[in-house]
Structures are given as C-alpha cells and as structure tokens.
Design a protein around this motif. Structure first.
Motif, PDB file in Angstrom:
ATOM      1  N   PRO A 240      13.936   2.492  -2.203  1.00  0.00           N
ATOM      2  CA  PRO A 240      14.117   3.918  -2.508  1.00  0.00           C
ATOM      3  C   PRO A 240      13.800   4.254  -3.966  1.00  0.00           C
ATOM      4  CG  PRO A 240      15.920   3.113  -1.153  1.00  0.00           C
ATOM      5  CD  PRO A 240      15.116   1.912  -1.527  1.00  0.00           C
ATOM      6  N   ASP A 241      13.381   5.478  -4.184  1.00  0.00           N
ATOM      7  CA  ASP A 241      12.999   5.972  -5.507  1.00  0.00           C
ATOM      8  C   ASP A 241      14.140   5.767  -6.505  1.00  0.00           C
ATOM      9  OD1 ASP A 241      11.884   7.335  -7.638  1.00  0.00           O
ATOM     10  OD2 ASP A 241      12.223   9.325  -6.787  1.00  0.00           O
ATOM     11  N   GLN A 242      13.853   5.105  -7.615  1.00  0.00           N
ATOM     12  CA  GLN A 242      14.873   4.830  -8.633  1.00  0.00           C
ATOM     13  C   GLN A 242      14.669   5.634  -9.917  1.00  0.00           C
ATOM     14  OE1 GLN A 242      17.491   2.812  -7.876  1.00  0.00           O
ATOM     15  NE2 GLN A 242      16.538   2.629  -5.841  1.00  0.00           N
ATOM     16  N   ASP A 243      13.458   6.128 -10.151  1.00  0.00           N
ATOM     17  CA  ASP A 243      13.210   6.843 -11.405  1.00  0.00           C
ATOM     18  C   ASP A 243      12.960   8.340 -11.195  1.00  0.00           C
ATOM     19  OD1 ASP A 243      10.786   6.571 -10.190  1.00  0.00           O
ATOM     20  OD2 ASP A 243       9.756   5.618 -11.871  1.00  0.00           O
TER      21      ASP A 243
ATOM     22  N   LEU B 100       8.581   9.044  -5.683  1.00  0.00           N
ATOM     23  CA  LEU B 100       7.870   7.930  -5.051  1.00  0.00           C
ATOM     24  C   LEU B 100       8.785   6.727  -4.910  1.00  0.00           C
ATOM     25  CD1 LEU B 100       4.496   8.054  -7.027  1.00  0.00           C
ATOM     26  CD2 LEU B 100       4.820   8.687  -4.635  1.00  0.00           C
ATOM     27  N   GLU B 101       8.645   6.011  -3.797  1.00  0.00           N
ATOM     28  CA  GLU B 101       9.357   4.752  -3.669  1.00  0.00           C
ATOM     29  C   GLU B 101       8.898   3.803  -4.772  1.00  0.00           C
ATOM     30  OE1 GLU B 101      10.336   3.945   0.954  1.00  0.00           O
ATOM     31  OE2 GLU B 101       8.215   3.787   0.407  1.00  0.00           O
TER      32      GLU B 101
ATOM     33  N   LEU C  45       0.829  -1.205   0.000  1.00  0.00           N
ATOM     34  CA  LEU C  45       0.000   0.000   0.000  1.00  0.00           C
ATOM     35  C   LEU C  45       0.865   1.258   0.000  1.00  0.00           C
ATOM     36  CD1 LEU C  45      -2.652  -1.080   2.667  1.00  0.00           C
ATOM     37  CD2 LEU C  45      -2.737  -1.420   0.195  1.00  0.00           C
ATOM     38  N   LYS C  46       0.555   2.170  -0.901  1.00  0.00           N
ATOM     39  CA  LYS C  46       1.262   3.439  -0.993  1.00  0.00           C
ATOM     40  C   LYS C  46       0.406   4.389  -1.824  1.00  0.00           C
ATOM     41  CE  LYS C  46       5.097   3.608   0.031  1.00  0.00           C
ATOM     42  NZ  LYS C  46       5.838   3.925   1.275  1.00  0.00           N
ATOM     43  N   ASP C  47       0.391   5.659  -1.454  1.00  0.00           N
ATOM     44  CA  ASP C  47      -0.346   6.657  -2.241  1.00  0.00           C
ATOM     45  C   ASP C  47       0.501   7.016  -3.457  1.00  0.00           C
ATOM     46  OD1 ASP C  47      -1.888   8.674  -3.269  1.00  0.00           O
ATOM     47  OD2 ASP C  47      -1.507  10.095  -1.644  1.00  0.00           O
ATOM     48  N   ILE C  48       0.254   6.340  -4.562  1.00  0.00           N
ATOM     49  CA  ILE C  48       1.084   6.559  -5.747  1.00  0.00           C
ATOM     50  C   ILE C  48       0.451   7.529  -6.742  1.00  0.00           C
ATOM     51  CG2 ILE C  48       2.299   4.369  -5.555  1.00  0.00           C
ATOM     52  CD1 ILE C  48       0.455   3.189  -7.610  1.00  0.00           C
ATOM     53  N   ASP C  49      -0.865   7.782  -6.621  1.00  0.00           N
ATOM     54  CA  ASP C  49      -1.478   8.761  -7.517  1.00  0.00           C
ATOM     55  C   ASP C  49      -1.658  10.121  -6.845  1.00  0.00           C
ATOM     56  OD1 ASP C  49      -3.561   8.243  -5.796  1.00  0.00           O
ATOM     57  OD2 ASP C  49      -4.878   7.347  -7.301  1.00  0.00           O
ATOM     58  N   LYS C  50      -1.129  10.235  -5.614  1.00  0.00           N
ATOM     59  CA  LYS C  50      -1.036  11.503  -4.895  1.00  0.00           C
ATOM     60  C   LYS C  50      -2.402  12.170  -4.660  1.00  0.00           C
ATOM     61  CE  LYS C  50       3.678  12.243  -6.607  1.00  0.00           C
ATOM     62  NZ  LYS C  50       4.624  13.132  -7.314  1.00  0.00           N
ATOM     63  N   ASP C  51      -3.395  11.344  -4.314  1.00  0.00           N
ATOM     64  CA  ASP C  51      -4.705  11.891  -3.974  1.00  0.00           C
ATOM     65  C   ASP C  51      -4.979  11.834  -2.484  1.00  0.00           C
ATOM     66  OD1 ASP C  51      -5.087   9.200  -3.586  1.00  0.00           O
ATOM     67  OD2 ASP C  51      -6.863   9.030  -4.867  1.00  0.00           O
ATOM     68  N   GLY C  52      -3.977  11.453  -1.695  1.00  0.00           N
ATOM     69  CA  GLY C  52      -4.132  11.391  -0.258  1.00  0.00           C
ATOM     70  C   GLY C  52      -4.669  10.081   0.268  1.00  0.00           C
TER      71      GLY C  52
ATOM     72  N   SER D 166       4.808   4.216  -9.889  1.00  0.00           N
ATOM     73  CA  SER D 166       3.848   5.171 -10.440  1.00  0.00           C
ATOM     74  C   SER D 166       3.358   4.790 -11.834  1.00  0.00           C
ATOM     75  CB  SER D 166       4.466   6.575 -10.491  1.00  0.00           C
ATOM     76  OG  SER D 166       5.616   6.584 -11.322  1.00  0.00           O
ATOM     77  N   THR D 167       4.195   4.076 -12.595  1.00  0.00           N
ATOM     78  CA  THR D 167       3.844   3.793 -13.993  1.00  0.00           C
ATOM     79  C   THR D 167       3.827   2.309 -14.347  1.00  0.00           C
ATOM     80  OG1 THR D 167       6.147   3.875 -14.777  1.00  0.00           O
ATOM     81  CG2 THR D 167       4.926   5.979 -14.657  1.00  0.00           C
ATOM     82  N   GLY D 168       4.425   1.447 -13.520  1.00  0.00           N
ATOM     83  CA  GLY D 168       4.548   0.041 -13.862  1.00  0.00           C
ATOM     84  C   GLY D 168       5.662  -0.256 -14.842  1.00  0.00           C
TER      85      GLY D 168
END
Length: 493
Positions: free
Chosen positions: A152-155, A159-160, A94-101, A190-192
């Motif tokens: 950790p964020d790679q791209d 986001l992680e 679980l993670k807020d990846i679309d940044k809607d809270g 975020s994108t797959g």
C-alpha cells in the motif's frame, strides 16, 4: 545413469502435441548477454499484444548496455534497452508509475542495482544508487536487490510503493559467518526514495525475495522472508509490514531454523486446508519443502526428496491430484553446493506433503516450472525447462535445452517444441494468451553457447504461438512467482 535418462527424453515427443502458428512465432537473439531473469509481459506499444520485459547482463561485475530490455510481442524486435553497472538477475515488477497509461518496470540486481524504467520509452525514471548518492554501495552496506513486491501507498502520492530485500556480499568467503546483515527496504515506487529499512533480526545475510500478502483478519500485511545461504545457516520468518515501517524486525516470528544452510528461494502463500488463511510454503537450501498453517504458523508437514539435495528454486502450484487441495511441484538439485550437477523433481500432494510423482529430468538449473491445463481434462500439467548434456567421442561436452510437459494423470513426460543448443540456468517460462486470440503462447529464454553450462555471451528469447491449445480463463501460475508475480496462489493478474 542421468545422462541416459536425459538422452532418451528425445524419444518422448508426441507429434501434434503442439501445433505452432509459424506466422506469430518468433526468435529474438541477443548476442552479447545472458540472463537469470524470467520474462514479464505487458502491452508497451499499444497494439493490444503483450510485450516481453526481461533482465540480463554480462559476466558478474561487468556493466552492460542491455541489462533490461523489452521485445515486441508481435515480432520479437527490440523495443528498448537500459544499462546497468552489473547483472540484472531479478524479474521485473510492473506498474504505471509515471501515469502515462503504460506499465513501467522496476527491477533489481547485483551491486545495489535497483531502478525504474518507462515501459513506453525505455527511459530511466529513477535509479536507487543515484537517489541515495551511493558512490560505493558495498561500503554503505547495500548489496544485491531481489524481486520487489508492491505494498500500500506509504508516501501519499497515490501509487503503491515497493518492499524489497537487499543483501549478499559477494566478496565474503563461502564459510565465513562474518557477513553484513541483510535488510528489508520500503522504497517509493515513483521516486526511488528510501522510506524505511530494517535489518534482518538475526543479523545475518539474506538472498531471499520477500513475499507479501494481506491478512484476511487484519489491515497489516504479512511478510515472509529468510536469512542464511549456501553455507551459512539461517531462519525463516513471518513478520508484518508495520515492523519494517517501524524499522525493527525483532518482533518477527521464526517459523523454521536451519543451522548449516539458509533460505534463498521465495516462499509462496496458498490455502491448503480450506480455512481461508494462506499457508506459508517454502523450500530450504538443505532440500526440505516446508508447509506452515496460515493461521498460527505451526508446521503442517515437511518433505525431502532424496537424502542429499539442495534447493535454490521456488515452487509451482496447481491442481494435480483428484482432490480440491492445491498441490506443489518442486525441482531440487542433487549434491552439495558447489557440486550440483543434476536435478530431481517431485509433485507433492498439498494435503499431507506426500510425494505423488518423482523423476530426475535435466542438468542443474533453478528455473521454476509453470502450470496450466494443457489438455483440457480439468487437471493441471507442468511445463518446465530441461537442460541435458551429450559427450562426444573426444569427451567434449555439448549442452542442449528443451521444454517438457508433465501430465500427472498418465505419468507421461512429453517434449514441447524443438531442442535448442545451450542451457537455461534460471529463466522460468511465461505461458498465457499473449495476443488474446484464445490460444496458448509460450515465452521461453535460453543461452546459446553449447559448450558451457553457464554463460553470458549470447541468449535467445522465443515466442511459441500455438494454434491448438485453447486458453479459456486466466492462468494462475503462468510465470515466475505466479501469474500475478507475487507468490500468492489464487490471484490472477
């Protein structure tokens, strides 16, 4: 012998053990699917009550419109569901990846299914097979996706990202060693999009979810993964995240090998010797519990419960003995695959690997127990799923399931809640404070078919809301792979 032991479990009930709050307890029925998944919890609808996210599916190779679903934690009503081409057996990250809270779900399963779903709406954010344009995943070397872990964020999108294992050709014959190699993949959350991938260093298959943990002395993250399966030998490895990024795992260290069976259940990380390093503890398929020093990965101890056991479930961690060293609880299957009918459980002293509690509770299942201090005595108890079977006068089998609480201070095994028809094959319960009222909630899932041990034709999810078991602090092992879902003891969500 085991049927008699299981039958008399019904007389172990201690009335008043759990006082259920009927107004907040509920049962949700999903009539056409079953599950291997374990519940995850996040507030998806903004009512300050945790909602439940689970994978599901129909029989293997069949698509389902309810492959991932979310239930309202207050009422049990369906919030949304998402489809997949095959069973989704994993448990969501679980993670807020679309940044809607609102936290979103990333989950994997059979036939290269790995996707991200909006927690707020249930809409698809991305699906790996679409991103990679996989018309035939198996021909492209993509098989089952197991539980992802955040890294950790790679791209550089803020986001992680995720590290996930992929492997397991279901069409391979059981003892055929010619199997496609498994792999570890780093994928953008975020994108797959596929960022990096690396094949298993021994060229073997993998069924094991990767475990990640930061090294206290280095910036590079340690990863634990394994190869082999029910009938094929393999190796247990410790590697580095940088090796996956370099797309070469040949430098990963082999810390254990098994010539005839491999490693399937996820490892855990826990400091057993107080030196600040997290030891690696893992089950092998051939029924060994293995502990390795977190500093140099030398063996600390190993334990086997009975002469002929196998293991496909992970490990629960708590403080069960009177010293300060964390202890382990395991449930292994008696027999040799595919003839596994009963389970044996043990509490293992984390200090030296000695068996401090041993029992045989239940028909075969691979759900991992959860841990909490139920009675407030300062020591942890184990809450676990138990399946049992009754045979009637016509020699027909009837399957049932229940929750059992094990108190290691008095050695007692007590029933929690009611007996239900059907079995729970592999769904670990969730325990915690769902609505922040200061009292225990239990989320528990099981199949509903009383005539077969393994079905995908109906399931129930239950919330048991207590009014007499206080939760005074966050639980550390209240879900599959711990309350933080990462297999690391000491981290709270």
């Amino acid at each position: 012998m085991y049927a008699a032991l299981l039958y008399i479990i019904t007389v172990w009930v201690q009335f008043g053990l759990l006082e259920s709050n009927a107004s907040r307890s509920w049962t949700a029925t999903l009539p056409t699917v079953g599950t291997f998944s374990s519940p995850r919890v996040a507030d998806l609808n903004g009512d300050s009550i945790g909602d439940i996210i689970m994978g599901a599916g129909r029989a293997e190779f069949l698509p389902s419109d309810t492959a991932l679903f979310a239930l309202d934690g207050a009422t049990g009503k369906l919030l949304w569901r998402a489809s997949a081409s095959d069973q989704i057996f994993g448990s969501a990250s679980l993670k807020d990846i679309d940044k809607d809270g609102v936290k979103d779900a990333i989950i994997g399963g059979r036939s290269a299914e790995l996707f991200a779903i909006s927690g707020a709406s249930g809409k698809e954010i991305w699906r790996f097979s679409k991103v990679q344009r996989l018309q035939s995943p198996a021909k492209a070397g993509w098989f089952n996706f197991y539980n992802p872990q955040f890294i950790p964020d790679q791209d550089q999108d803020g986001l992680e990202d995720i590290l996930v294992s992929n492997g397991g050709d279901v069409m391979a014959e059981p003892f055929d060693p010619a199997r496609p190699a498994g792999r570890l993949a780093i994928i953008s959350s975020s994108t797959g999009k596929l960022i990096a991938q690396a094949s298993m260093p021994d060229g073997k298959e993998t069924y094991m979810s990767v475990t990640v943990s930061p090294n206290p002395k280095e910036e590079d993250w340690e990863i634990v993964f394994g190869t082999g399966g029910e009938t094929i030998g393999g190796n247990l490895y410790v590697g580095k995240l940088s090796q996956v990024l370099a797309q070469d795992l040949s430098g990963a260290a082999i810390i254990h090998s098994s010539p005839n069976k491999g490693y399937i259940a996820p490892a855990v990380r826990v400091d057993l010797n107080g030196d600040g390093y997290l030891e690696v503890v893992a089950n092998s398929v051939n029924g060994q519990l293995l502990a390795f020093d977190g500093k140099n990965f030398e063996p600390l101890w190993q334990t086997k419960l009975l002469a002929q056991t196998e293991c496909y479930s992970s490990i629960a961690i708590g403080r069960f003995t009177k010293d300060d060293t964390p202890d382990l609880f395991i449930s292994h299957a008696i027999g040799v695959w595919p003839n596994l009918n009963w389970n044996v459980q043990a509490m293992v002293d984390g200090k030296d690997g000695s068996i401090a509690f041993l029992d045989s509770l239940g028909y075969y299942q691979i759900a991992t127990p959860v841990v909490l201090d139920w009675n407030g005595d300062g020591y942890d108890e184990v809450l676990m799923s138990v399946n049992f079977m009754e045979v009637n006068d016509l020699y027909q089998k009837n399957f049932f399931n229940l929750l059992a609480l094990i108190d290691f201070q008095d050695g007692g095994v007590k029933q929690v809640g009611e007996i239900a028809q059907g079995t729970n094959k592999s769904s670990t319960p969730w325990v915690g404070d769902l609505d922040r009222d200061g009292f225990l909630d239990i989320i528990y899932s099981h199949g509903t078919n009383p005539n077969r041990a393994n079905t995908f034709d109906g399931m129930q999810v239950k919330r048991i809301a207590s009014s007499n078991i206080p939760i005074k602090k966050p639980l550390r092992w209240g879900s599959y792979q711990g309350s933080a879902y990462n297999g690391v003891f000491g981290h709270t969500p």
